[in-house]
Design an enzyme around this catalytic site. Structure first.
Site, mmCIF file in Angstrom:
data_model
loop_
_atom_site.group_PDB
_atom_site.id
_atom_site.type_symbol
_atom_site.label_atom_id
_atom_site.label_comp_id
_atom_site.label_asym_id
_atom_site.label_seq_id
_atom_site.Cartn_x
_atom_site.Cartn_y
_atom_site.Cartn_z
ATOM 1 C CE1 TYR A 137 64.906 71.013 28.354
ATOM 2 C CE2 TYR A 137 64.589 71.329 30.716
ATOM 3 C CZ TYR A 137 64.066 71.206 29.429
ATOM 4 O OH TYR A 137 62.707 71.287 29.231
ATOM 5 N NE ARG A 165 56.796 73.287 42.715
ATOM 6 C CZ ARG A 165 56.500 74.374 42.020
ATOM 7 N NH1 ARG A 165 56.436 75.549 42.627
ATOM 8 N NH2 ARG A 165 56.284 74.327 40.718
ATOM 9 N NE ARG A 201 61.211 65.853 27.075
ATOM 10 C CZ ARG A 201 62.072 66.838 26.880
ATOM 11 N NH1 ARG A 201 63.334 66.567 26.619
ATOM 12 N NH2 ARG A 201 61.676 68.089 26.936
ATOM 13 C CG PHE A 214 58.943 91.230 37.108
ATOM 14 C CD1 PHE A 214 57.889 90.391 36.803
ATOM 15 C CD2 PHE A 214 60.095 91.148 36.336
ATOM 16 C CE1 PHE A 214 57.980 89.486 35.750
ATOM 17 C CE2 PHE A 214 60.197 90.251 35.282
ATOM 18 C CZ PHE A 214 59.120 89.414 34.998
HETATM 19 C C1 D61 Z 1 63.329 87.660 36.754
HETATM 20 C C2 D61 Z 1 61.977 87.415 36.867
HETATM 21 C C3 D61 Z 1 61.444 86.255 36.363
HETATM 22 C C4 D61 Z 1 62.264 85.325 35.726
HETATM 23 C C5 D61 Z 1 63.621 85.584 35.618
HETATM 24 C C6 D61 Z 1 64.143 86.767 36.142
HETATM 25 C C7 D61 Z 1 64.445 84.671 34.976
HETATM 26 C C8 D61 Z 1 63.915 83.539 34.451
HETATM 27 C C9 D61 Z 1 62.577 83.264 34.559
HETATM 28 C C10 D61 Z 1 61.739 84.152 35.180
HETATM 29 C C11 D61 Z 1 62.033 82.003 33.964
HETATM 30 C C12 D61 Z 1 61.802 80.982 35.021
HETATM 31 C C13 D61 Z 1 61.111 79.773 34.536
HETATM 32 C C14 D61 Z 1 60.699 78.954 35.742
HETATM 33 C C15 D61 Z 1 59.438 78.194 35.509
HETATM 34 N N1 D61 Z 1 59.658 77.151 34.543
HETATM 35 C C16 D61 Z 1 58.836 76.941 33.510
HETATM 36 O O1 D61 Z 1 57.856 77.629 33.337
HETATM 37 C C17 D61 Z 1 59.216 75.796 32.576
HETATM 38 O O2 D61 Z 1 59.092 76.163 31.228
HETATM 39 C C18 D61 Z 1 60.243 76.815 30.731
HETATM 40 C C19 D61 Z 1 60.032 77.275 29.297
HETATM 41 C C20 D61 Z 1 59.050 78.417 29.182
HETATM 42 C C21 D61 Z 1 59.419 79.599 30.032
HETATM 43 C C22 D61 Z 1 58.323 80.571 30.015
HETATM 44 C C23 D61 Z 1 58.479 81.733 30.970
HETATM 45 C C24 D61 Z 1 58.422 81.532 32.339
HETATM 46 C C25 D61 Z 1 58.454 82.599 33.215
HETATM 47 C C26 D61 Z 1 58.559 83.900 32.719
HETATM 48 C C27 D61 Z 1 58.610 84.101 31.314
HETATM 49 C C28 D61 Z 1 58.574 83.010 30.458
HETATM 50 C C29 D61 Z 1 58.638 85.409 30.821
HETATM 51 C C30 D61 Z 1 58.616 86.480 31.676
HETATM 52 C C31 D61 Z 1 58.562 86.278 33.058
HETATM 53 C C32 D61 Z 1 58.534 84.998 33.574
HETATM 54 C C33 D61 Z 1 58.362 74.579 32.908
HETATM 55 O O3 D61 Z 1 57.004 74.850 32.747
HETATM 56 C C34 D61 Z 1 56.105 73.908 33.258
HETATM 57 C C35 D61 Z 1 55.915 74.021 34.747
HETATM 58 O O4 D61 Z 1 56.702 74.656 35.447
HETATM 59 O O5 D61 Z 1 54.922 73.458 35.220
HETATM 60 C C36 D61 Z 1 58.871 73.408 32.096
HETATM 61 O O6 D61 Z 1 58.237 72.975 31.113
HETATM 62 O O7 D61 Z 1 59.943 72.929 32.466
HETATM 63 MG MG MG Z 2 58.868 72.364 29.024
#
Ligand code: D61
Ligand code: MG
Length: 404
Positions: free
Chosen positions: A168, A212, A225, A285
């Site tokens: 997931y 967290r 969920r 970044f």
């Molecule tokens: C380098 C820099 C940033 C990085 C990376 C490497 C590798 C992965 C990520 C960022 C993504 C990390 C996601 C952590 C936060 N989680 C969420 O936001 C969850 O949603 C996941 C699906 C959508 C992801 C959207 C996203 C997030 C960060 C980004 C990105 C796209 C594009 C570019 C840079 C960063 C979470 O959201 C709700 C919440 O955290 O409150 C969920 O629904 O589980």
């Molecule tokens: Mg989500």
């Protein structure tokens, strides 16, 4: 606590807080004039507190691609997270989302507040997407397709095993890592990173969020969920909710420590990924969110407050991470310091104490054997400035304070 109180308690944060405030004011004024780009950057600032700043300090071409990548996936996640959409409607939308980003007039209303605005005016995002270079568009399409399919798979399936948990997290965050690596490569500024390291970058961030956010997620109405895997929590409770009740504190903290120990597994891959980066803006970044993650894990470890309220790094420490992350020395320094803090909290009676210690020591060893360890540190335990010098600074900066 107000800002003044925070500064009296941690005067060493003052400089970075003022600098961060000035940087974010500057960025807020730099919204592009064209309506679709203006909307995209305004939306980014509204829906992403943690990533907006680091995205906006990238160079112009990559910044546009990453901003749209973020908004497309945030929109996809808004569909996934909206519990009012029945599964038979939601699943096909998740699976076809990657087609819709090419359709300038497509939109699907869902979500609430700023997320609803993002969904209602999604045509601005698709218009901006269509202006990106072909290699950026292809990377974004490919990841949107795979993430949508993965989210759809988990709509009707719970996170039972640790394998499910990793799968997931791969769909919702590991794939973001893969996509970002592709975008960096397409910009000509970086080599293409191995998929397994890119995946770990996402897993480390996502698992930290899932740990967290336990209380916020479990208390959500309507019920949201949960992503703590049964394979872990069932060792400590018969229902995941039970962990929030005071009488179960001991078991709850043991379960939390098990979750943190699991997340620590990805830290060394993250160090390896960061080590290979060449461009300073891309490095910052990527590195800043990872340092925040290990800091948050150190704070959450063995901390019952995770089951009582919000456990977050203080604003001032976040500001200092943003100000002081410029090289791999800084990253090793931060990983070493936060893993030392975590290690100091290990209780020998914890069922996973020796595994946790083992993982923390592996991280410390990676930092030391790099030969680049910067021990300047965040001095999380003591204040460096004297109170009288703080007073002098506070009087000198009083105009800035009133504006924060
Ligand atoms: C380098 C820099 C940033 C990085 C990376 C490497 C590798 C992965 C990520 C960022 C993504 C990390 C996601 C952590 C936060 N989680 C969420 O936001 C969850 O949603 C996941 C699906 C959508 C992801 C959207 C996203 C997030 C960060 C980004 C990105 C796209 C594009 C570019 C840079 C960063 C979470 O959201 C709700 C919440 O955290 O409150 C969920 O629904 O589980
Ligand atoms: Mg989500």
């Amino acid at each position: 606590m107000g800002l003044l109180g925070a500064i009296v308690e941690h005067p060493e944060d003052l400089y970075a807080l003022v600098k961060l405030k000035m940087a974010s004011d500057r960025i807020k004024k730099q919204i592009p004039a064209e309506p679709h780009w203006g909307f995209s950057y305004t939306m980014l600032q509204k829906v992403s507190r943690s990533f907006a700043l680091v995205i906006q300090q990238l160079g112009p071409e990559l910044r546009n691609a990453v901003c749209i990548f973020y908004l497309v996936l945030r929109a996809l996640d808004t569909v996934e997270d909206d519990t009012s959409i029945p599964s038979d409607i939601k699943v096909p939308i998740l699976e076809s989302f990657h087609h819709h980003i090419y359709e300038r007039d497509w939109h699907f209303s869902c979500g609430a507040k700023d997320y609803k605005v993002l969904m209602d005016k999604f045509h601005y995002v698709s218009t901006a997407f269509l202006e990106l270079g072909a290699s950026y568009q292809e990377a974004i399409e490919d990841i949107t397709k795979r993430m949508g399919a993965g989210m759809a798979k988990f709509i009707c399936k719970e996170v039972e095993t640790i394998n499910d948990y990793d799968e997931y997290c791969h769909y919702v965050a590991g794939l973001v890592g893969l996509g970002l690596s592709k975008l960096f490569h397409a910009s000509g500024l970086e080599e293409l990173a191995p998929d397994s390291l890119s995946n770990s970058m996402g897993l480390f961030l996502q698992k930290t969020n899932i740990i967290r956010d336990y209380l916020e997620d479990i208390n959500e109405i309507p019920k949201s969920r949960m992503f703590w895997p049964r394979e872990i929590w069932s060792k400590y409770a018969s229902k995941l909710e039970d962990l929030k009740y005071e009488e179960n504190s001991t078991k709850a903290v043991q379960c939390l420590n098990d979750m943190v120990t699991n997340a620590l597994m990805h830290a060394e891959d993250c160090l390896q990924y960061l080590f290979a980066l060449k461009d300073l803006a891309i490095f910052q970044f990527c590195a800043i969110p990872q340092i925040m993650a290990i800091g948050t894990l150190a704070l959450c470890y063995n901390n019952v407050e995770v089951f009582r309220g919000v456990v977050k790094m203080r604003r001032g420490l976040t500001a200092r991470v943003i100000d002081q992350t410029r090289s791999m020395s800084d990253v090793y320094g931060a990983f070493f310091e936060f893993s030392s803090l975590l290690k100091s909290k290990i209780d020998d009676n914890d069922p996973n104490a020796s595994l946790t210690r083992h993982r923390v020591e592996a991280i410390q060893k990676a930092c030391i054997s790099s030969g680049l360890l910067n021990k300047r540190g965040y001095h999380m335990y003591e204040s460096r400035l004297q109170y009288n010098s703080v007073l002098v600074i506070m009087v000198a900066c009083k105009d800035i304070f009133y504006s924060i």
